[in-house]
Motif scaffolding. Structure first.
Motif, mmCIF file in Angstrom:
data_model
loop_
_atom_site.group_PDB
_atom_site.id
_atom_site.type_symbol
_atom_site.label_atom_id
_atom_site.label_comp_id
_atom_site.label_asym_id
_atom_site.label_seq_id
_atom_site.Cartn_x
_atom_site.Cartn_y
_atom_site.Cartn_z
ATOM 1 N N THR A 32 -3.841 70.384 -53.221
ATOM 2 C CA THR A 32 -4.210 70.113 -51.831
ATOM 3 C C THR A 32 -3.247 70.877 -50.922
ATOM 4 O O THR A 32 -2.034 70.796 -51.098
ATOM 5 C CB THR A 32 -4.123 68.603 -51.525
ATOM 6 O OG1 THR A 32 -4.903 67.887 -52.493
ATOM 7 C CG2 THR A 32 -4.678 68.306 -50.145
ATOM 8 N N ASP A 108 -1.484 73.223 -38.855
ATOM 9 C CA ASP A 108 -2.700 73.216 -39.662
ATOM 10 C C ASP A 108 -2.566 74.309 -40.706
ATOM 11 O O ASP A 108 -2.222 75.441 -40.364
ATOM 12 C CB ASP A 108 -3.921 73.477 -38.786
ATOM 13 C CG ASP A 108 -5.199 73.500 -39.613
ATOM 14 O OD1 ASP A 108 -5.806 72.431 -39.761
ATOM 15 O OD2 ASP A 108 -5.562 74.572 -40.125
ATOM 16 N N GLY A 110 -4.699 76.024 -42.217
ATOM 17 C CA GLY A 110 -5.684 77.105 -42.125
ATOM 18 C C GLY A 110 -5.384 78.104 -41.026
ATOM 19 O O GLY A 110 -6.013 79.156 -40.968
ATOM 20 N N ALA A 115 -3.086 78.091 -46.273
ATOM 21 C CA ALA A 115 -4.405 77.964 -46.928
ATOM 22 C C ALA A 115 -4.961 79.331 -47.342
ATOM 23 O O ALA A 115 -5.425 79.503 -48.472
ATOM 24 C CB ALA A 115 -5.388 77.217 -46.028
ATOM 25 N N THR A 135 -8.370 71.268 -52.261
ATOM 26 C CA THR A 135 -8.731 70.618 -50.999
ATOM 27 C C THR A 135 -7.788 71.135 -49.919
ATOM 28 O O THR A 135 -6.625 71.405 -50.196
ATOM 29 C CB THR A 135 -8.548 69.087 -51.120
ATOM 30 O OG1 THR A 135 -9.233 68.637 -52.283
ATOM 31 C CG2 THR A 135 -9.081 68.372 -49.894
ATOM 32 N N VAL A 136 -8.282 71.271 -48.724
ATOM 33 C CA VAL A 136 -7.417 71.581 -47.592
ATOM 34 C C VAL A 136 -7.434 70.377 -46.652
ATOM 35 O O VAL A 136 -8.503 69.887 -46.298
ATOM 36 C CB VAL A 136 -7.874 72.865 -46.851
ATOM 37 C CG1 VAL A 136 -6.961 73.164 -45.667
ATOM 38 C CG2 VAL A 136 -7.927 74.057 -47.807
ATOM 39 N N GLU A 137 -6.270 69.874 -46.299
ATOM 40 C CA GLU A 137 -6.173 68.751 -45.354
ATOM 41 C C GLU A 137 -5.731 69.296 -44.003
ATOM 42 O O GLU A 137 -4.608 69.776 -43.865
ATOM 43 C CB GLU A 137 -5.150 67.719 -45.847
ATOM 44 C CG GLU A 137 -5.725 66.620 -46.703
ATOM 45 C CD GLU A 137 -6.895 65.893 -46.050
ATOM 46 O OE1 GLU A 137 -6.976 65.849 -44.815
ATOM 47 O OE2 GLU A 137 -7.725 65.378 -46.793
ATOM 48 N N PRO A 138 -6.608 69.221 -43.001
ATOM 49 C CA PRO A 138 -6.257 69.827 -41.710
ATOM 50 C C PRO A 138 -5.105 69.094 -41.023
ATOM 51 O O PRO A 138 -4.791 67.948 -41.356
ATOM 52 C CB PRO A 138 -7.544 69.701 -40.900
ATOM 53 C CG PRO A 138 -8.285 68.557 -41.516
ATOM 54 C CD PRO A 138 -7.924 68.575 -42.974
ATOM 55 N N ALA B 148 -11.181 73.652 -43.022
ATOM 56 C CA ALA B 148 -10.552 72.995 -44.167
ATOM 57 C C ALA B 148 -11.589 72.685 -45.251
ATOM 58 O O ALA B 148 -11.338 72.876 -46.440
ATOM 59 C CB ALA B 148 -9.850 71.718 -43.724
ATOM 60 N N ARG B 149 -12.757 72.232 -44.856
ATOM 61 C CA ARG B 149 -13.783 71.851 -45.823
ATOM 62 C C ARG B 149 -14.344 73.043 -46.599
ATOM 63 O O ARG B 149 -14.897 72.881 -47.681
ATOM 64 C CB ARG B 149 -14.963 71.195 -45.110
ATOM 65 C CG ARG B 149 -14.803 69.754 -44.864
ATOM 66 C CD ARG B 149 -14.939 68.933 -46.156
ATOM 67 N NE ARG B 149 -15.260 67.557 -45.826
ATOM 68 C CZ ARG B 149 -14.361 66.585 -45.729
ATOM 69 N NH1 ARG B 149 -13.087 66.829 -45.978
ATOM 70 N NH2 ARG B 149 -14.727 65.358 -45.405
ATOM 71 N N ALA B 152 -10.574 78.714 -46.162
ATOM 72 C CA ALA B 152 -9.623 79.135 -45.122
ATOM 73 C C ALA B 152 -10.234 80.252 -44.274
ATOM 74 O O ALA B 152 -9.661 81.335 -44.150
ATOM 75 C CB ALA B 152 -8.314 79.587 -45.748
#
Lengths: 289, 289
Positions: A32, A108, A110, A115, A135-138, B148-149, B152
């Motif tokens: 993550t 963030d 991203g 990311a 997973t990316v958590e903003p 994020a979803r 990137a």
């Protein structure tokens, strides 16, 4: 013995070579990329907090790791700022070996952060890494925090440009700045200045001064949300002079032609950009050039 | 009787006229514009949560208020989507009368949401309102959640444009779109389409198709973080055709020339924009026009 226990005290890439990569395609490893937000924990989302708590391994630039309280059984893999792709590869190797990895990033992840580096490393790396659950958590990115602290300068259309020319030619940056100035975007400048890049912010602001009014509000928002937070709102002409006072912890925001100040007695004015636009940005730009 | 008790059950501006404005310049009233983030509470920051809990009065568009659990002694002032300035004035009057007001907004309040409306109402309104302690609490804005979803996609320079031509001429929007396309920004489109504005997104995407490759990834990210979340990644040519399937809950993101997909077996590809740029965006743009 669980697959990653050899890593518990690992802090560098050397130790990771002990891991047999891709030994188990069904491994439960995950990665993550977590946005810590700027500053203190009150801007960290519960989802990001949960991802950090669940991690067996934290990977990140040392100052970001330092913001996270120590937790028993959790290994930290700290690194320098300049090794994003290596750090991303290290995190992917750990996850591939079955670890629950959180890559921590300021703001963030991203936006000019970790990311994209993780996905670059994924694309170029071991094909087995594509089975890792990523997973990316903003998080709250710096321009949102800076905007909130000063009013509503992002009330109209805006853009975000990294002023670092480490990964793109300076010509690309000035082309984008000119386009953003002509189109009358509010312009957020990330990575405005560093010891190795001392003149870029001054040049960017001088370029802005050829297109926008001398009174255009410019925000220097340093370390927003941290104890050493410092906010300045300067007219563009003064901002050009003050460029050298910014640093890598500073988010610089150049107002659009419509960005305004609301004066307050004894306090910093509010800065805001009205939602309404009546003039065409082309006309504005041509009128000043 | 405290100054605001007459408001406890007020739900419209009519009731507010009962308040004697500016009766006490030293009133302890305050106003916080709170970003709820997109979707569920796991993306709500602790600071925003605390501001909501501390409020005596919540002001906002009904669907946003509906996301906040009821709390004894806290009054809700719901309203329709189209009355931002009136809602902001209502909130300022409540704060001026001594109430602790939270104006709630989806995503980040500074990005095409309530913060600019509050400062517009402040500037145009009762001068005494400038004594109110106004705070903006940032939130995760839709483009960060959508990014994020999907991976990137905001890894490079990007811009955010509201496609709503309610407050600015369509000509301004297309001027900005053209500049953003020529400069090779990733482009985030807020307010892409509504019943009253059915054709603007299709025109914006068709414009993009004259400048960017047909394979450019376009993200339609609807209701990210909510139970009815729906994500689609389409090549630009198909996105033009699919414009009519977006709605006001959709964030549309058009990739830059460098934005790429990473294929995954049986799953949606990741979308990401590498941090490195090698070609000048001008050359790219001229090459395609």
């Amino acid at each position: 013995m669980d697959p990653g226990s050899a890593l518990r005290s690992a802090r560098d890439d050397g130790a990771v070579s002990e891991i047999a990569e891709n030994s188990d395609r069904q491994s439960k490893g995950s990665l993550t990329v977590v946005g810590l937000g700027p500053g203190e924990a009150h801007w960290l989302t519960p989802a990001a907090q949960a991802a950090i708590e669940a991690a067996t391994d934290l990977v990140g630039y040392d100052p970001y790791l330092a913001r996270i309280p120590a937790r028993e059984g959790q290994t930290r893999h700290g690194s320098d700022n300049r090794v994003e792709i290596e750090r991303a590869g290290h995190a992917l190797r750990l996850a591939s070996a079955g670890r629950t990895v959180a890559v921590v990033s300021g703001g963030d992840p991203g936006v000019f952060a970790m990311a994209a580096a993780v996905f670059e490393a994924l694309e170029a790396g071991n094909p087995a890494w594509r089975d890792i659950a990523i997973t990316v958590e903003p998080g709250i990115t710096a321009m949102l925090a800076a905007a909130a602290r000063t009013g509503a300068p992002l009330g109209g259309d805006f853009c975000a440009i990294s002023l670092s020319d480490n990964l793109k030619p300076w010509e690309v940056i000035t082309t984008r700045l000119k386009a953003a100035l002509a189109a009358d975007f509010v312009i957020c400048l990330y990575n405005p200045i560093s010891k190795a890049r001392p003149w870029q912010l001054g040049e960017a602001l001088a370029l802005a001064a050829t297109q926008r009014s001398p009174e255009t509000p410019v925000i220097f928002a340093r370390a927003v949300g941290r104890p050493d937070e410092a906010l300045r709102i300067l007219p563009l002409t003064e901002a050009v002079e003050a460029a050298g006072t910014a640093d890598m912890a500073t988010l610089v925001m150049i107002g659009a032609s419509t960005t305004r100040l609301i004066a307050r007695e004894g306090q910093r004015p509010y800065v805001y950009t009205p939602r309404s636009v009546t003039k065409s940005p082309c006309v504005t730009s041509q009128g000043r050039t």
